[in-house]
Design a protein around this motif. Structure first.
Motif, PDB file in Angstrom:
ATOM      1  N   CYS A 131       0.766  -1.228   0.078  1.00 46.39           N
ATOM      2  CA  CYS A 131       0.147   0.151   0.069  1.00 46.39           C
ATOM      3  C   CYS A 131       1.233   1.450  -0.033  1.00 46.39           C
ATOM      4  CB  CYS A 131      -0.711   0.038   1.240  1.00 46.39           C
ATOM      5  SG  CYS A 131      -2.532  -1.026   0.705  1.00 46.39           S
ATOM      6  N   LYS A 132       1.973   1.158   0.907  1.00 46.93           N
ATOM      7  CA  LYS A 132       2.850   2.408   0.578  1.00 46.93           C
ATOM      8  C   LYS A 132       3.761   2.908  -0.499  1.00 46.93           C
ATOM      9  CE  LYS A 132       2.202   3.689   5.174  1.00 46.93           C
ATOM     10  NZ  LYS A 132       1.369   3.025   5.565  1.00 46.93           N
ATOM     11  N   LYS A 133       3.688   1.555  -0.952  1.00 44.63           N
ATOM     12  CA  LYS A 133       4.195   1.571  -2.397  1.00 44.63           C
ATOM     13  C   LYS A 133       3.237   2.018  -3.378  1.00 44.63           C
ATOM     14  CE  LYS A 133       7.150  -1.535  -5.868  1.00 44.63           C
ATOM     15  NZ  LYS A 133       6.965  -2.518  -5.952  1.00 44.63           N
ATOM     16  N   ILE A 134       1.820   1.799  -3.625  1.00 40.71           N
ATOM     17  CA  ILE A 134       1.266   2.000  -4.418  1.00 40.71           C
ATOM     18  C   ILE A 134       1.250   3.673  -4.364  1.00 40.71           C
ATOM     19  CG2 ILE A 134      -1.407   1.957  -4.719  1.00 40.71           C
ATOM     20  CD1 ILE A 134      -0.928  -1.283  -4.634  1.00 40.71           C
ATOM     21  N   ALA A 135       0.843   3.961  -2.676  1.00 36.21           N
ATOM     22  CA  ALA A 135       0.553   5.724  -2.364  1.00 36.21           C
ATOM     23  C   ALA A 135       1.211   6.675  -2.837  1.00 36.21           C
ATOM     24  CB  ALA A 135       0.269   5.682  -1.014  1.00 36.21           C
ATOM     25  N   GLN A 136       2.963   5.951  -2.486  1.00 35.51           N
ATOM     26  CA  GLN A 136       4.443   6.662  -3.008  1.00 35.51           C
ATOM     27  C   GLN A 136       4.215   7.124  -4.802  1.00 35.51           C
ATOM     28  OE1 GLN A 136       7.952   5.311  -1.888  1.00 35.51           O
ATOM     29  NE2 GLN A 136       8.744   6.777  -2.580  1.00 35.51           N
ATOM     30  N   GLU A 137       3.775   5.893  -4.930  1.00 36.43           N
ATOM     31  CA  GLU A 137       3.947   6.001  -7.278  1.00 36.43           C
ATOM     32  C   GLU A 137       2.482   7.254  -7.345  1.00 36.43           C
ATOM     33  OE1 GLU A 137       3.070   1.612  -8.782  1.00 36.43           O
ATOM     34  OE2 GLU A 137       5.132   1.426  -8.029  1.00 36.43           O
ATOM     35  N   VAL A 138       1.348   6.901  -6.645  1.00 38.56           N
ATOM     36  CA  VAL A 138       0.461   7.701  -7.191  1.00 38.56           C
ATOM     37  C   VAL A 138       0.130   9.351  -6.596  1.00 38.56           C
ATOM     38  CG1 VAL A 138      -1.758   8.507  -6.446  1.00 38.56           C
ATOM     39  CG2 VAL A 138      -1.441   6.074  -6.380  1.00 38.56           C
ATOM     40  N   ASP A 139       1.317   9.779  -5.405  1.00 39.98           N
ATOM     41  CA  ASP A 139       1.476  11.040  -5.805  1.00 39.98           C
ATOM     42  C   ASP A 139       2.568  11.034  -6.038  1.00 39.98           C
ATOM     43  OD1 ASP A 139       0.128  11.087  -3.229  1.00 39.98           O
ATOM     44  OD2 ASP A 139       1.253  10.344  -1.389  1.00 39.98           O
ATOM     45  N   HIS A 140       3.649  10.063  -6.815  1.00 39.64           N
ATOM     46  CA  HIS A 140       4.566  10.736  -7.897  1.00 39.64           C
ATOM     47  C   HIS A 140       4.217  10.892  -8.833  1.00 39.64           C
ATOM     48  CE1 HIS A 140       9.287  11.345  -9.503  1.00 39.64           C
ATOM     49  NE2 HIS A 140       8.111   9.956 -10.655  1.00 39.64           N
ATOM     50  N   SER A 141       3.179  10.307  -9.538  1.00 42.46           N
ATOM     51  CA  SER A 141       2.371  10.394 -10.220  1.00 42.46           C
ATOM     52  C   SER A 141       1.718  11.352 -10.241  1.00 42.46           C
ATOM     53  CB  SER A 141       1.005   9.705 -10.904  1.00 42.46           C
ATOM     54  OG  SER A 141       1.727   8.142 -10.635  1.00 42.46           O
ATOM     55  N   VAL A 142       1.229  12.429  -9.073  1.00 38.69           N
ATOM     56  CA  VAL A 142       0.256  13.548  -8.981  1.00 38.69           C
ATOM     57  C   VAL A 142       1.480  14.876  -9.489  1.00 38.69           C
ATOM     58  CG1 VAL A 142      -0.456  15.251  -7.585  1.00 38.69           C
ATOM     59  CG2 VAL A 142      -1.801  12.759  -7.569  1.00 38.69           C
ATOM     60  N   ILE A 143       2.468  14.344  -8.359  1.00 41.54           N
ATOM     61  CA  ILE A 143       3.588  15.377  -9.050  1.00 41.54           C
ATOM     62  C   ILE A 143       3.721  16.074 -10.912  1.00 41.54           C
ATOM     63  CG2 ILE A 143       5.647  16.274  -8.327  1.00 41.54           C
ATOM     64  CD1 ILE A 143       5.461  14.959  -5.498  1.00 41.54           C
ATOM     65  N   ARG A 144       4.585  14.650 -10.871  1.00 40.04           N
ATOM     66  CA  ARG A 144       4.098  14.571 -12.397  1.00 40.04           C
ATOM     67  C   ARG A 144       3.383  15.045 -13.261  1.00 40.04           C
ATOM     68  NH1 ARG A 144       4.861  10.560 -14.993  1.00 40.04           N
ATOM     69  NH2 ARG A 144       6.723  10.918 -16.569  1.00 40.04           N
ATOM     70  N   LEU A 145       2.002  14.924 -12.377  1.00 37.34           N
ATOM     71  CA  LEU A 145       1.241  15.376 -13.691  1.00 37.34           C
ATOM     72  C   LEU A 145       0.623  16.718 -13.585  1.00 37.34           C
ATOM     73  CD1 LEU A 145      -1.957  14.845 -15.023  1.00 37.34           C
ATOM     74  CD2 LEU A 145      -2.879  14.958 -12.846  1.00 37.34           C
ATOM     75  N   ARG A 146       0.769  17.218 -11.949  1.00 39.22           N
ATOM     76  CA  ARG A 146       0.706  19.093 -11.682  1.00 39.22           C
ATOM     77  C   ARG A 146       1.749  19.598 -12.394  1.00 39.22           C
ATOM     78  NH1 ARG A 146      -2.666  20.036  -8.157  1.00 39.22           N
ATOM     79  NH2 ARG A 146      -0.934  21.974  -7.976  1.00 39.22           N
ATOM     80  N   GLN A 147       2.888  18.911 -12.584  1.00 41.40           N
ATOM     81  CA  GLN A 147       4.460  19.921 -13.199  1.00 41.40           C
ATOM     82  C   GLN A 147       3.726  19.633 -14.416  1.00 41.40           C
ATOM     83  OE1 GLN A 147       7.749  17.876 -11.544  1.00 41.40           O
ATOM     84  NE2 GLN A 147       7.376  19.433  -9.627  1.00 41.40           N
ATOM     85  N   ARG A 148       3.918  18.744 -15.597  1.00 41.69           N
ATOM     86  CA  ARG A 148       3.591  18.886 -16.732  1.00 41.69           C
ATOM     87  C   ARG A 148       2.391  18.901 -17.174  1.00 41.69           C
ATOM     88  NH1 ARG A 148       3.182  13.724 -17.189  1.00 41.69           N
ATOM     89  NH2 ARG A 148       0.635  13.467 -17.072  1.00 41.69           N
TER      90      ARG A 148
END
Length: 503
Positions: free
Chosen positions: A449-466
């Protein structure tokens, strides 16, 4: 022979004619003199102005001095003892040599060149009207140019504000996408944290900025319509005034320079200490500067000042919104990055705990296996090849009863006690092993779950920056969000009811 008349009696009246006859002649002569003086006076009076007629109560030799006295300069004494000569009030030509100021000549009858004088006066009136119309048209044209320039500035500012409003709306959609994307986290990771609070705060701030920018757009649209209407009004009045001066090929800017007016609307220029131009005439319904033109110019002045204030306010709001939106987005990304770091730390600790637990489980399983082997060895051999002494396998099995003599045998009692204790240890070890396996499953599930949450938050940051890049437009992002809303939502993997381990 001659006849001698008797001598007349001597008297005081030596006239021969009769008195009535003489009085009649004198009366006729007096009437003729009166008529002559009257007609001559009236003839001269008709050629003179009304104020130049001699006062009948003033003597003839004093009338000229009384008539010229108002023309002369007056000498006044100052406080310092000096004198100064001031011209008399009123219109007239100043004669510096004789120190006299002759008033304007006003006659009652037309002069011999009356027709030419009227033609000259008519030409002067027409020229004055044309000059006034040209000056008014120049003022209206200059005001129209300034209104046009203000319209262009307002249009550019509206484009900048609209672009900023599009970025704010794009920020709202990005916030919505971020919330939706963080909704794909597993259930244990959906505990409300500061990142969720930051996203909620960002949504409220973006909505507030959106309302502010929309109000600026509405206000600028109203002002834009007013400026366009004022420009059309000024153009109509200018075109109407130019009909009187369409044959005069003098530039309107030159007319304003001659009149000393650099601008009739712009109030920001520094006023000259001594104005050289002509003053703005009062509105005249029958003249060139009508009340409608005055109202149009006043409206242009008001709209110009209001538009300048609105432009300054819109530019300030646009700059503030850009900086505020950038700061808010950076703070949200920083919060998500901090959450990723915290998740990574927890994940590393869980990974370390998983490694320690895996070694413990292996040791427990090996020890349990050895205990099973020991239990089998205690139960005795299985074949003759396992016997080290000459025992016989066909001997009867000794059953242990309290009333039997074999209860006093030490071998059977010790073997029974050891076997029972070993069985209890084996059951306790199996229970601990199952507990360890269940805890390992939970820890592994939490780690995933922590791994999935980390990937999701990282995807959110990449989405916002892109998506925050200027090349991404609001319409494209909205269409993408509409397509994503129609798709199925990814769910977290199911968990086992017994152990809690993912299936």
């Amino acid at each position: 022979m001659p006849v001698l008349l008797p001598p007349a009696e001597r008297c005081q009246d030596t006239r021969v004619g009769a008195p009535a006859w003489c009085e009649a002649a004198q009366a006729v002569t007096h009437q003729a003199h009166l008529a002559t003086d009257r007609c001559g006076q009236e003839a001269v009076t008709m050629w003179q102005s009304a104020d130049s007629v001699r006062d009948p109560h003033v003597a003839r030799h004093l009338s000229r001095a009384a008539y010229i006295q108002p023309w002369r300069f007056r000498v006044e004494m100052l406080q310092g003892g000096t004198t100064v000569e001031k011209p008399p009030p009123g219109e007239g030509v100043t004669l510096w040599k004789s120190k006299m100021k002759t008033p304007a000549w006003r006659t009652r009858l037309p002069l011999p060149l009356f027709r030419d004088a009227l033609a000259l006066q008519t030409a002067e009136v027409a020229q004055a009207h044309a000059r006034g119309a040209r000056l008014t048209a120049a003022r209206l044209s200059r005001a129209q140019q300034q209104i046009n320039e203000q319209l262009r500035l307002l249009q550019r500012q509206r484009e900048a504000t609209d672009h900023r409003l599009s970025d704010v709306r794009k920020g709202v959609l990005l916030n919505r996408q971020s919330v939706q994307l963080r909704g794909y986290r597993p259930e244990p990771e959906k505990v409300p944290d500061k990142a969720d609070s930051m996203l909620t705060w960002e949504k409220e701030e973006l909505r507030s900025m959106k309302r502010k920018m929309e109000k600026d757009m509405e206000k600028s649209e109203t002002l834009l319509k007013s400026l366009a209407s004022c420009r059309d009004t000024l153009g109509f009045y200018c075109k109407e005034r130019l009909q009187a001066v369409e044959l005069m090929n003098q530039p309107l800017d030159k007319v304003l320079e001659q009149a000393g007016h650099h601008s009739c609307v712009d109030l920001s220029r520094v006023p000259t200490p001594r104005p050289r131009g002509q003053k703005t005439p009062p509105p005249d319904p029958l003249g060139t500067y009508t009340p409608e033109c005055s109202a149009a110019l006043n409206e242009a002045k008001r709209l110009l000042m209001e538009s300048k204030e609105t432009l300054a306010e819109m530019a300030k709001n646009e700059s503030d919104v850009r900086e505020q939106q950038q700061q808010i987005s950076d703070r949200v990304c920083a919060t998500l990055a901090q959450k990723i770091r915290e998740t990574s730390e927890l994940k590393e600790r869980m990974n370390l705990s998983l490694g320690l637990m895996r070694g413990t489980i292996h040791r427990c399983a090996k020890f349990n296996q050895e205990m099973y082997i020991t239990c089998g060895l205690i139960k005795g051999p299985l074949s003759e090849s396992h016997l080290e002494t000459r025992e016989k396998l066909n001997r009867p099995l000794v059953r242990v009863y309290q009333r039997h003599v074999g209860t006093q045998l030490p071998e059977a009692s010790r073997l029974a006690q050891g076997t029972d204790q070993l069985q209890r240890h084996i059951l306790h070890m199996e229970k601990n092993l199952k507990e360890l396996l269940a805890e390992r499953g939970k820890l592994s599930w939490s780690h995933n779950c922590k791994k999935i949450a980390q990937e999701v938050d990282h995807s959110v940051i990449r989405l916002r920056q892109r998506q925050r890049h200027p090349r991404v437009c609001y319409q494209e992002l909205r269409a993408q969000l509409l397509l994503e809303d129609g798709g199925p939502r990814t769910q977290a993997p199911a968990r086992s009811k017994a152990t809690g381990v993912p299936k």
